[in-house]
Structures are given as C-alpha cells and as structure tokens.
Write an enzyme that holds these catalytic residues in place. Structure first.
Site, PDB file in Angstrom:
ATOM      1  N   GLU A 132       3.443   2.199   2.551  1.00  0.00           N
ATOM      2  CA  GLU A 132       3.146   3.619   2.398  1.00  0.00           C
ATOM      3  C   GLU A 132       1.920   4.028   3.210  1.00  0.00           C
ATOM      4  OE1 GLU A 132       5.128   4.614  -1.844  1.00  0.00           O
ATOM      5  OE2 GLU A 132       3.081   3.904  -1.948  1.00  0.00           O
ATOM      6  N   CYS A 171      -4.665   7.504   5.502  1.00  0.00           N
ATOM      7  CA  CYS A 171      -4.910   6.248   4.784  1.00  0.00           C
ATOM      8  C   CYS A 171      -3.792   5.274   5.173  1.00  0.00           C
ATOM      9  CB  CYS A 171      -4.909   6.556   3.284  1.00  0.00           C
ATOM     10  SG  CYS A 171      -5.263   5.126   2.277  1.00  0.00           S
ATOM     11  N   CYS A 185      -0.347  -6.995  -1.474  1.00  0.00           N
ATOM     12  CA  CYS A 185      -1.719  -7.503  -1.346  1.00  0.00           C
ATOM     13  C   CYS A 185      -1.844  -8.778  -2.164  1.00  0.00           C
ATOM     14  CB  CYS A 185      -2.714  -6.459  -1.859  1.00  0.00           C
ATOM     15  SG  CYS A 185      -4.429  -6.918  -1.529  1.00  0.00           S
ATOM     16  N   CYS A 201      -6.489  -7.489  -7.579  1.00  0.00           N
ATOM     17  CA  CYS A 201      -7.506  -6.767  -8.347  1.00  0.00           C
ATOM     18  C   CYS A 201      -6.824  -6.210  -9.605  1.00  0.00           C
ATOM     19  CB  CYS A 201      -8.119  -5.645  -7.512  1.00  0.00           C
ATOM     20  SG  CYS A 201      -8.984  -6.281  -6.067  1.00  0.00           S
ATOM     21  N   CYS A 248      -5.376  -2.449  -9.832  1.00  0.00           N
ATOM     22  CA  CYS A 248      -4.712  -1.877  -8.651  1.00  0.00           C
ATOM     23  C   CYS A 248      -3.221  -2.160  -8.709  1.00  0.00           C
ATOM     24  CB  CYS A 248      -5.312  -2.488  -7.384  1.00  0.00           C
ATOM     25  SG  CYS A 248      -4.512  -1.908  -5.881  1.00  0.00           S
ATOM     26  N   GLY A 302      -2.895  -3.430   0.955  1.00  0.00           N
ATOM     27  CA  GLY A 302      -3.307  -4.668   1.616  1.00  0.00           C
ATOM     28  C   GLY A 302      -4.795  -4.796   1.837  1.00  0.00           C
ATOM     29  N   GLU A 303      -5.184  -6.003   2.256  1.00  0.00           N
ATOM     30  CA  GLU A 303      -6.577  -6.299   2.565  1.00  0.00           C
ATOM     31  C   GLU A 303      -6.672  -6.464   4.080  1.00  0.00           C
ATOM     32  OE1 GLU A 303      -9.714  -6.528   1.227  1.00  0.00           O
ATOM     33  OE2 GLU A 303     -10.225  -7.189   3.234  1.00  0.00           O
ATOM     34  N   SER A 312     -11.783  -1.018   5.076  1.00  0.00           N
ATOM     35  CA  SER A 312     -12.226  -1.258   3.702  1.00  0.00           C
ATOM     36  C   SER A 312     -11.865  -2.677   3.276  1.00  0.00           C
ATOM     37  CB  SER A 312     -11.532  -0.246   2.777  1.00  0.00           C
ATOM     38  OG  SER A 312     -11.986  -0.398   1.456  1.00  0.00           O
ATOM     39  N   SER A 321     -15.253  -2.490  -1.448  1.00  0.00           N
ATOM     40  CA  SER A 321     -14.791  -2.156  -2.800  1.00  0.00           C
ATOM     41  C   SER A 321     -15.575  -3.004  -3.792  1.00  0.00           C
ATOM     42  CB  SER A 321     -13.290  -2.440  -2.919  1.00  0.00           C
ATOM     43  OG  SER A 321     -12.592  -1.567  -2.069  1.00  0.00           O
ATOM     44  N   LEU A 322     -16.574  -2.402  -4.381  1.00  0.00           N
ATOM     45  CA  LEU A 322     -17.526  -3.163  -5.196  1.00  0.00           C
ATOM     46  C   LEU A 322     -17.071  -3.249  -6.663  1.00  0.00           C
ATOM     47  CD1 LEU A 322     -20.217  -4.601  -4.827  1.00  0.00           C
ATOM     48  CD2 LEU A 322     -21.381  -2.442  -5.324  1.00  0.00           C
ATOM     49  N   HIS A 323     -17.002  -2.111  -7.313  1.00  0.00           N
ATOM     50  CA  HIS A 323     -16.414  -1.956  -8.656  1.00  0.00           C
ATOM     51  C   HIS A 323     -17.156  -2.632  -9.813  1.00  0.00           C
ATOM     52  CE1 HIS A 323     -13.280  -0.205  -6.363  1.00  0.00           C
ATOM     53  NE2 HIS A 323     -12.717  -1.332  -5.984  1.00  0.00           N
ATOM     54  N   ASN A 358      -7.141   5.799 -11.229  1.00  0.00           N
ATOM     55  CA  ASN A 358      -5.815   6.406 -11.290  1.00  0.00           C
ATOM     56  C   ASN A 358      -4.920   5.501 -12.121  1.00  0.00           C
ATOM     57  OD1 ASN A 358      -6.247   8.701  -9.551  1.00  0.00           O
ATOM     58  ND2 ASN A 358      -6.484   7.190  -7.914  1.00  0.00           N
ATOM     59  N   CYS A 399      -5.427   6.650  -4.755  1.00  0.00           N
ATOM     60  CA  CYS A 399      -5.938   5.282  -4.583  1.00  0.00           C
ATOM     61  C   CYS A 399      -5.310   4.347  -5.602  1.00  0.00           C
ATOM     62  CB  CYS A 399      -7.441   5.220  -4.832  1.00  0.00           C
ATOM     63  SG  CYS A 399      -8.398   6.237  -3.770  1.00  0.00           S
TER      64      CYS A 399
HETATM   65  N1  SAH Z   1      -8.135  -4.247   0.011  1.00  0.00           N
HETATM   66  C1  SAH Z   1      -9.029  -3.268   0.538  1.00  0.00           C
HETATM   67  C2  SAH Z   1      -8.314  -2.000   0.981  1.00  0.00           C
HETATM   68  C3  SAH Z   1      -7.688  -1.205  -0.143  1.00  0.00           C
HETATM   69  S1  SAH Z   1      -8.615   0.226  -0.332  1.00  0.00           S
HETATM   70  C4  SAH Z   1     -10.112  -2.975  -0.453  1.00  0.00           C
HETATM   71  O1  SAH Z   1     -10.043  -3.454  -1.586  1.00  0.00           O
HETATM   72  O2  SAH Z   1     -11.083  -2.306  -0.103  1.00  0.00           O
HETATM   73  C5  SAH Z   1      -8.027   0.916  -1.790  1.00  0.00           C
HETATM   74  C6  SAH Z   1      -9.163   1.366  -2.678  1.00  0.00           C
HETATM   75  O3  SAH Z   1      -8.634   1.941  -3.887  1.00  0.00           O
HETATM   76  C7  SAH Z   1     -10.008   0.180  -3.092  1.00  0.00           C
HETATM   77  O4  SAH Z   1     -11.337   0.541  -3.232  1.00  0.00           O
HETATM   78  C8  SAH Z   1      -9.397  -0.120  -4.435  1.00  0.00           C
HETATM   79  O5  SAH Z   1     -10.237  -0.909  -5.195  1.00  0.00           O
HETATM   80  C9  SAH Z   1      -9.167   1.262  -4.992  1.00  0.00           C
HETATM   81  N2  SAH Z   1      -8.212   1.275  -6.096  1.00  0.00           N
HETATM   82  C10 SAH Z   1      -7.244   0.378  -6.347  1.00  0.00           C
HETATM   83  N3  SAH Z   1      -6.570   0.698  -7.455  1.00  0.00           N
HETATM   84  C11 SAH Z   1      -7.102   1.846  -7.918  1.00  0.00           C
HETATM   85  C12 SAH Z   1      -6.804   2.690  -9.023  1.00  0.00           C
HETATM   86  N4  SAH Z   1      -5.806   2.426  -9.845  1.00  0.00           N
HETATM   87  N5  SAH Z   1      -7.558   3.790  -9.183  1.00  0.00           N
HETATM   88  C13 SAH Z   1      -8.536   4.085  -8.324  1.00  0.00           C
HETATM   89  N6  SAH Z   1      -8.859   3.333  -7.261  1.00  0.00           N
HETATM   90  C14 SAH Z   1      -8.147   2.217  -7.054  1.00  0.00           C
END
Ligand code: SAH
Length: 385
Positions: free
Chosen positions: A111, A124, A131, A135, A138, A184-185, A216, A238-240, A316, A359
């Site tokens: 997508e 995007c 992936c 995570c 995700c 993907g990463e 990213s 993507s820290l989180h 989301n 996202c």
């Molecule tokens: N693998 C890379 C590229 C993906 S970017 C990375 O992790 O950076 C997609 C972004 O959306 C990342 O920051 C991911 O952590 C975030 N994301 C994934 N699932 C999500 C969700 N359910 N709600 C909000 N953000 C999400």
C-alpha cells in the site's frame, strides 16, 4: 541470454546485474542507468534523457522517446522494459487522503498513501511486503514478512502516485515530500531503499531536496550508521518508549539494539550530516502504557542534546491490538511537558482512517507470512535483494 555484470564504481553500495532481456529501467538510479547505456555501447547522457522521459514525463513506451534514434528505441524495447506495479484498488478518504493497493507480479500487495496538507503533499511509501520487526501495536507487523521490494517496486509507487494525482487536475495534489513510512523497515532493505531515494532526489527525476525525503526506522543501528555515511536525507526514528523494558515489549528490535546504542547512533547520524538537521522521533501514544507525565520527563532526559522534532502519533486502533488510544487530555499534557523543555513537538493528525490508510493500518495482502522469523533473526544489512 547474455548477462552483463557491472559494478558501479562511483556508487559503492550498489552492485547491479544487467540481464539484457529484463532490465527494468524504472528502478535504476542515474549511475546505474549510465552504466547500462555504456554497456550497450551508448553515451552516458542517454541516462538523463531517459530518466526525464520516465519520471518527469511519465512515458513508458520507448517509441515515444523521440530524442532517441529509432535504432536505440528498438534496441531498448528488445532488451529492457519500464514496468510499473498494477493498481488493484484506489481509495479516496473524506479528508482527501488517497490510498492505493498495488499488486506485485508475484501476487503480493502493498500500500501507498498520499496525504495532502495545506502547504505540502506527502507520499507514504512502502519498502517491504509486510514487516519482520513485529512491533506490538502495528498491524503491518501482524501480517508477517514476505520479501523486500526491489528499487523498481519502491520507485513505481512514486511514479504511479505522481501520474494518478496529476490526472485529478486539482490544486494541492502534488507530491512535495516522501516518507518511507509505509509497510516495512526500509533499513532492512537498504540498497533498494537508497537507490529509490537517489531517484527521488535526482533533478532529472523527481528532484526532491534532501529535506523532503525521510527514511524512518525502528532502530536498526548498524544500518543507521551506514545510512549516515551514504546519503544526506531526513531520518525518523520510531521511538515509542523511554526505557528498555517497555521498548523491548513495544519495539522488539530494541532487544538487539537497546536505547543506549540507538541514542548514540542518532548522535553520530546528526554529526555526519552536511546540513544542520534534526531527527524526527515518532512516539505512538498508547493509553496507560507510555503516555504518563513521567514518560515525558524520561523522554526529555533521553533526547538531551539531540536536535529533535517530536511527532506524537495518536494510536490508530485495529482489531485485536490490545491497546487503546490515549485520551486527548493525556496527549495535551504530554505535549506541554515536552514543549516546556524547549522540544519542538507536534501531534500528528490522524488522516485517512476511514480507508485504513493511517499509520500502522497498512496491511496489504501477503502471500507467505512464514518468513518473518527467519528474516528477523538474520538481518544482513544492505545485502538483501
Ligand atoms: N519500520 C519503520 C517504518 C514504518 S513507519 C519504522 O518503524 O519507523 C510507520 C510508523 O507508524 C512508525 O512510527 C510506526 O511505529 C507507527 N505505527 C505503527 N502502528 C501504528 C498504529 N497502530 N498507530 C499509530 N502509529 C503506528
């Protein structure tokens, strides 16, 4: 079938193998295209001519490339192709976000999402089918991993989106920024991502400046090092989570590259960039998990000294995720604490959620999910094709 093998000297990360029957010119960056033309006895400058036809004029039929001789056009159609992905679905959200489900030749789908804003249009882009990083919040991760996209499959997303947006003939529907934040990463598909980014930035193709292309990563430290040595562009991390215990749970790649190493890699990345730049940190706000004032304070300590743009992403939700979205109040309080410390902080607006384009909602359709664990256990950075 004659196979000409060519190594591009000016481009040390890239090994290009030309199979003269099937070379897809769409996925070759300028250096590779020049080498291609030299390999068939042509002058290098054909590369920029053909790049303009393909990426700027949207022409995929060699016969229309009227500044090439008839002989060359015939030779190109016999030995190569300009092959795009197939648009399987094309959806437009109430808010103007547009999402494409694109089919690959092997039956997989990926997508791509276009997000219009007042002053820009962001595309995007996906880098892999699924992936491997898993995570926990995700939905792409839930789908498992199938394979890397080729450079042609990555750039085809930009090609198709530019063409289809132009057909809309509406103002504000132009790609001004690309973020490698789809499925993907990207750093686990290093070479193909870099080739595609080079095409995005090439003045004879899409001409995006290095400030307008963002890669990213969830924190693949060795590949971040290599990225800093290879090309100037924007980096998003993507820290989180602000401590290893929580991050191990949310972003399991953290077990391999813990926060201390990740932060050191971020500092080195900034030092390597030619222009003054900031790193974008993405932080998904999960109710009761990582959204408390103490997390905000921990975040400030963690990022001390790193030029930061903080992107708070409302989670989301998707079925079975087990997480819920932080309250507005929690997000505001979190943002205010960061803001008061001098950190530039934005709350990302949720876009396109009615068409599952937000996202973490990109899921595509994956034919074989069984490769996830194999891929994750053996990351050989930059070696994948
Ligand atoms: N693998 C890379 C590229 C993906 S970017 C990375 O992790 O950076 C997609 C972004 O959306 C990342 O920051 C991911 O952590 C975030 N994301 C994934 N699932 C999500 C969700 N359910 N709600 C909000 N953000 C999400």
């Amino acid at each position: 079938m004659s196979v000409i093998q060519q190594t591009i000297e000016s481009n040390p990360v890239q090994q290009v193998v030309f199979d003269n029957k099937t070379t897809n010119l769409l996925g070759l960056d300028r250096a590779a295209l020049e080498a291609f033309f030299e390999s068939i006895g042509e002058k290098k400058f054909r590369a920029t001519q053909v790049m303009k036809w393909i990426h700027q004029m949207g022409v995929t039929d060699f016969q229309q490339m009227n500044n090439l001789s008839k002989d060359l056009r015939r030779q190109l159609s016999e030995t190569s192709c300009i092959q795009n992905l197939h648009v399987a679905k094309d959806l437009i959200s109430k808010d103007g976000t547009r999402k494409w489900l694109l089919q690959l030749h092997d039956g997989n789908n990926i997508e791509t999402v276009f997000i219009p804003e007042d002053d820009r249009g962001t595309l995007c882009v996906s880098s892999q089918v699924g992936c491997a990083l898993d995570c926990s919040f995700c939905s792409t991760g839930r789908q498992g991993f199938n394979r890397n996209l080729t450079a042609a499959e990555i750039i085809s997303q930009v090609w198709l989106a530019s063409q289809l947006l132009e057909e809309e003939k509406k103002p504000g529907r132009k790609i001004t920024n690309v973020v490698m934040m789809g499925m993907g990463e990207p750093l686990l598909n290093f070479d193909n991502t870099i080739t595609a980014v080079r095409i995005m930035m090439d003045d004879f193709a899409y001409g995006l400046s290095k400030r307008r292309v963002t890669v990213s990563t969830a924190g693949v430290v060795p590949a971040m090092e290599r990225l800093g040595d290879t090309l100037d562009m924007r980096l998003a991390v993507s820290l989180h989570a602000t401590n290893d215990e929580l991050r191990n749970e949310l972003v399991p790649v953290n077990k391999k590259y813990p926060l201390k190493e990740l932060m050191a890699a971020c500092r080195r990345f900034i030092d390597k960039q030619n222009t003054r730049s900031r790193i974008t940190f993405e932080y998904v706000m999960l109710d009761g998990i990582n959204d408390k004032p103490e997390h905000a304070r921990e975040l400030i300590r963690l990022l001390k000294g790193i030029p930061t743009l903080m992107n708070l992403i409302p989670f989301n939700p998707f079925e079975g995720s087990g997480y819920s979205t932080s309250s507005k109040k929690a997000v505001t309080r979190f943002r205010e604490i960061l803001h008061a410390s001098g950190m530039t902080t934005v709350v990302r607006k949720t876009r396109g959620d009615d068409i599952d384009a937000a996202c973490g909602q990109l899921a595509g359709k994956i034919e074989d999910k069984s490769r996830r664990h194999r891929r994750f256990e053996e990351p050989r950075f930059g070696m994948e094709k």
